[in-house]
Design a protein around this motif. Structure first.
Motif, PDB file in Angstrom:
ATOM      1  N   VAL A  48       0.827  -1.200   0.000  1.00  0.00           N
ATOM      2  CA  VAL A  48       0.000   0.000   0.000  1.00  0.00           C
ATOM      3  C   VAL A  48       0.865   1.255   0.000  1.00  0.00           C
ATOM      4  CG1 VAL A  48      -1.698   1.324   1.314  1.00  0.00           C
ATOM      5  CG2 VAL A  48      -1.909  -1.160   1.156  1.00  0.00           C
ATOM      6  N   SER A  49       1.846   1.292   0.902  1.00  0.00           N
ATOM      7  CA  SER A  49       2.713   2.465   0.968  1.00  0.00           C
ATOM      8  C   SER A  49       4.033   2.104   1.616  1.00  0.00           C
ATOM      9  CB  SER A  49       2.045   3.599   1.753  1.00  0.00           C
ATOM     10  OG  SER A  49       2.120   3.353   3.151  1.00  0.00           O
ATOM     11  N   CYS A  50       4.988   3.004   1.440  1.00  0.00           N
ATOM     12  CA  CYS A  50       6.303   2.867   2.070  1.00  0.00           C
ATOM     13  C   CYS A  50       6.781   4.269   2.407  1.00  0.00           C
ATOM     14  CB  CYS A  50       7.268   2.152   1.129  1.00  0.00           C
ATOM     15  SG  CYS A  50       8.966   2.021   1.741  1.00  0.00           S
ATOM     16  N   ASN A  53      12.145   7.735   6.620  1.00  0.00           N
ATOM     17  CA  ASN A  53      12.645   8.996   7.179  1.00  0.00           C
ATOM     18  C   ASN A  53      14.146   9.113   6.941  1.00  0.00           C
ATOM     19  OD1 ASN A  53      11.848  11.361   8.668  1.00  0.00           O
ATOM     20  ND2 ASN A  53      13.109  10.600  10.353  1.00  0.00           N
ATOM     21  N   ARG A  54      14.784   7.981   6.721  1.00  0.00           N
ATOM     22  CA  ARG A  54      16.237   7.944   6.554  1.00  0.00           C
ATOM     23  C   ARG A  54      16.668   8.587   5.241  1.00  0.00           C
ATOM     24  NH1 ARG A  54      18.758   2.126   6.045  1.00  0.00           N
ATOM     25  NH2 ARG A  54      17.555   2.316   4.120  1.00  0.00           N
ATOM     26  N   ASP A  55      15.972   8.255   4.142  1.00  0.00           N
ATOM     27  CA  ASP A  55      16.393   8.809   2.863  1.00  0.00           C
ATOM     28  C   ASP A  55      15.294   9.614   2.174  1.00  0.00           C
ATOM     29  OD1 ASP A  55      16.258   5.446   1.464  1.00  0.00           O
ATOM     30  OD2 ASP A  55      14.642   6.899   1.801  1.00  0.00           O
ATOM     31  N   GLY A  56      14.164   9.790   2.859  1.00  0.00           N
ATOM     32  CA  GLY A  56      13.110  10.640   2.323  1.00  0.00           C
ATOM     33  C   GLY A  56      12.294  10.047   1.194  1.00  0.00           C
ATOM     34  N   THR A  57      12.473   8.756   0.919  1.00  0.00           N
ATOM     35  CA  THR A  57      11.728   8.151  -0.195  1.00  0.00           C
ATOM     36  C   THR A  57      10.354   7.675   0.269  1.00  0.00           C
ATOM     37  OG1 THR A  57      12.763   5.991   0.221  1.00  0.00           O
ATOM     38  CG2 THR A  57      13.827   7.446  -1.369  1.00  0.00           C
ATOM     39  N   THR A  58       9.422   7.682  -0.651  1.00  0.00           N
ATOM     40  CA  THR A  58       8.076   7.198  -0.377  1.00  0.00           C
ATOM     41  C   THR A  58       7.559   6.378  -1.556  1.00  0.00           C
ATOM     42  OG1 THR A  58       7.041   9.183  -1.301  1.00  0.00           O
ATOM     43  CG2 THR A  58       7.487   9.191   1.069  1.00  0.00           C
ATOM     44  N   VAL A  64      -4.327   3.894  -3.862  1.00  0.00           N
ATOM     45  CA  VAL A  64      -4.495   4.714  -2.644  1.00  0.00           C
ATOM     46  C   VAL A  64      -3.902   6.109  -2.774  1.00  0.00           C
ATOM     47  CG1 VAL A  64      -4.459   2.613  -1.248  1.00  0.00           C
ATOM     48  CG2 VAL A  64      -2.366   3.987  -1.483  1.00  0.00           C
ATOM     49  N   LYS A  65      -3.263   6.403  -3.892  1.00  0.00           N
ATOM     50  CA  LYS A  65      -2.649   7.722  -4.076  1.00  0.00           C
ATOM     51  C   LYS A  65      -3.696   8.822  -3.935  1.00  0.00           C
ATOM     52  CE  LYS A  65       1.323   6.613  -6.999  1.00  0.00           C
ATOM     53  NZ  LYS A  65       1.893   6.677  -8.369  1.00  0.00           N
ATOM     54  N   GLY A  66      -3.339   9.852  -3.180  1.00  0.00           N
ATOM     55  CA  GLY A  66      -4.252  10.961  -2.958  1.00  0.00           C
ATOM     56  C   GLY A  66      -5.219  10.733  -1.807  1.00  0.00           C
ATOM     57  N   ARG A  67      -5.301   9.504  -1.317  1.00  0.00           N
ATOM     58  CA  ARG A  67      -6.216   9.200  -0.212  1.00  0.00           C
ATOM     59  C   ARG A  67      -5.481   8.789   1.063  1.00  0.00           C
ATOM     60  NH1 ARG A  67      -9.637   5.012  -0.533  1.00  0.00           N
ATOM     61  NH2 ARG A  67      -8.279   3.754  -1.881  1.00  0.00           N
ATOM     62  N   PHE A  68      -4.372   8.080   0.925  1.00  0.00           N
ATOM     63  CA  PHE A  68      -3.606   7.588   2.069  1.00  0.00           C
ATOM     64  C   PHE A  68      -2.316   8.392   2.191  1.00  0.00           C
ATOM     65  CE2 PHE A  68      -5.192   2.887   2.188  1.00  0.00           C
ATOM     66  CZ  PHE A  68      -6.501   3.332   2.165  1.00  0.00           C
ATOM     67  N   THR A  69      -1.920   8.662   3.432  1.00  0.00           N
ATOM     68  CA  THR A  69      -0.677   9.378   3.693  1.00  0.00           C
ATOM     69  C   THR A  69       0.055   8.740   4.865  1.00  0.00           C
ATOM     70  OG1 THR A  69      -1.693  11.465   2.970  1.00  0.00           O
ATOM     71  CG2 THR A  69       0.362  11.611   4.213  1.00  0.00           C
ATOM     72  N   LEU A  81      -0.512   5.575   9.232  1.00  0.00           N
ATOM     73  CA  LEU A  81      -1.094   5.575   7.896  1.00  0.00           C
ATOM     74  C   LEU A  81      -2.463   6.241   8.018  1.00  0.00           C
ATOM     75  CD1 LEU A  81      -0.718   4.713   4.930  1.00  0.00           C
ATOM     76  CD2 LEU A  81      -2.067   2.666   5.479  1.00  0.00           C
ATOM     77  N   GLN A  82      -2.565   7.465   7.540  1.00  0.00           N
ATOM     78  CA  GLN A  82      -3.830   8.182   7.525  1.00  0.00           C
ATOM     79  C   GLN A  82      -4.587   7.789   6.269  1.00  0.00           C
ATOM     80  OE1 GLN A  82      -5.200  10.382   9.868  1.00  0.00           O
ATOM     81  NE2 GLN A  82      -7.026  10.261   8.564  1.00  0.00           N
ATOM     82  N   MET A  83      -5.790   7.255   6.459  1.00  0.00           N
ATOM     83  CA  MET A  83      -6.579   6.763   5.339  1.00  0.00           C
ATOM     84  C   MET A  83      -7.864   7.584   5.248  1.00  0.00           C
ATOM     85  SD  MET A  83      -6.038   2.659   5.799  1.00  0.00           S
ATOM     86  CE  MET A  83      -7.103   2.570   7.225  1.00  0.00           C
ATOM     87  N   ASN A  84      -8.014   8.305   4.164  1.00  0.00           N
ATOM     88  CA  ASN A  84      -9.191   9.143   3.944  1.00  0.00           C
ATOM     89  C   ASN A  84      -9.993   8.633   2.747  1.00  0.00           C
ATOM     90  OD1 ASN A  84      -8.306  10.884   6.027  1.00  0.00           O
ATOM     91  ND2 ASN A  84      -7.096  12.085   4.579  1.00  0.00           N
ATOM     92  N   SER A  85     -11.219   9.104   2.643  1.00  0.00           N
ATOM     93  CA  SER A  85     -12.095   8.724   1.521  1.00  0.00           C
ATOM     94  C   SER A  85     -12.112   7.214   1.329  1.00  0.00           C
ATOM     95  CB  SER A  85     -11.631   9.422   0.236  1.00  0.00           C
ATOM     96  OG  SER A  85     -11.625  10.817   0.385  1.00  0.00           O
TER      97      SER A  85
END
Length: 126
Positions: A48-50, A53-58, A64-69, A81-85
């Motif tokens: 779903v996501s990655c 903090n070490r290298d700033g990659t995501t 889930v793009k645009g909905r999960f952060t 993992l903030q899950m919206n909509s």
């Protein structure tokens, strides 16, 4: 002993929001990228996501793009993992795991991750 523990799942109506937590112990989340995966009944576990903090990659799956952060609290050694909509198709058991590789390299590849948590159930239904 490294350990990850997920929490925050529950029942939510379509369009609602939930925030999942992944608490780390035995190691610092700063040293690894943390991935979120989910597995629905009868389906394979998918990335779903990655967030690193070490290298700033995501990494975020297209679904889930645009909905999960993803975010983290270093003081609590916890990833969120903030899950919206939320949609019914988001219903699954959600897991977190760690990887020593950059998110842009491994994305949602299960084999690159280790120390899986026990999972937390998310159900999206009216």
């Amino acid at each position: 002993q490294a350990q990850l523990v997920e929490s925050g799942g529950g029942l939510v109506q379509p369009g609602g929001s939930l925030r999942l937590s992944c608490a780390g112990s035995g190691f610092s989340l700063d040293e690894f990228a943390i991935g979120w995966f989910r597995q629905a009944p009868g389906k394979e576990r998918e990335g779903v996501s990655c967030f690193s903090n070490r290298d700033g990659t995501t990494y975020y799956a297209d679904s889930v793009k645009g909905r999960f952060t993803a975010s983290r609290d270093n003081a609590k050694n916890t990833m969120y993992l903030q899950m919206n909509s939320l949609k019914p198709e988001d219903t699954a058991v959600y897991y977190c795991a760690r990887t020593p590789f950059p998110c842009t390299v491994v994305g949602g590849q299960r084999k690159a991750y280790e120390y899986w948590g026990q999972g937390t159930q998310v159900t999206v239904s009216s």
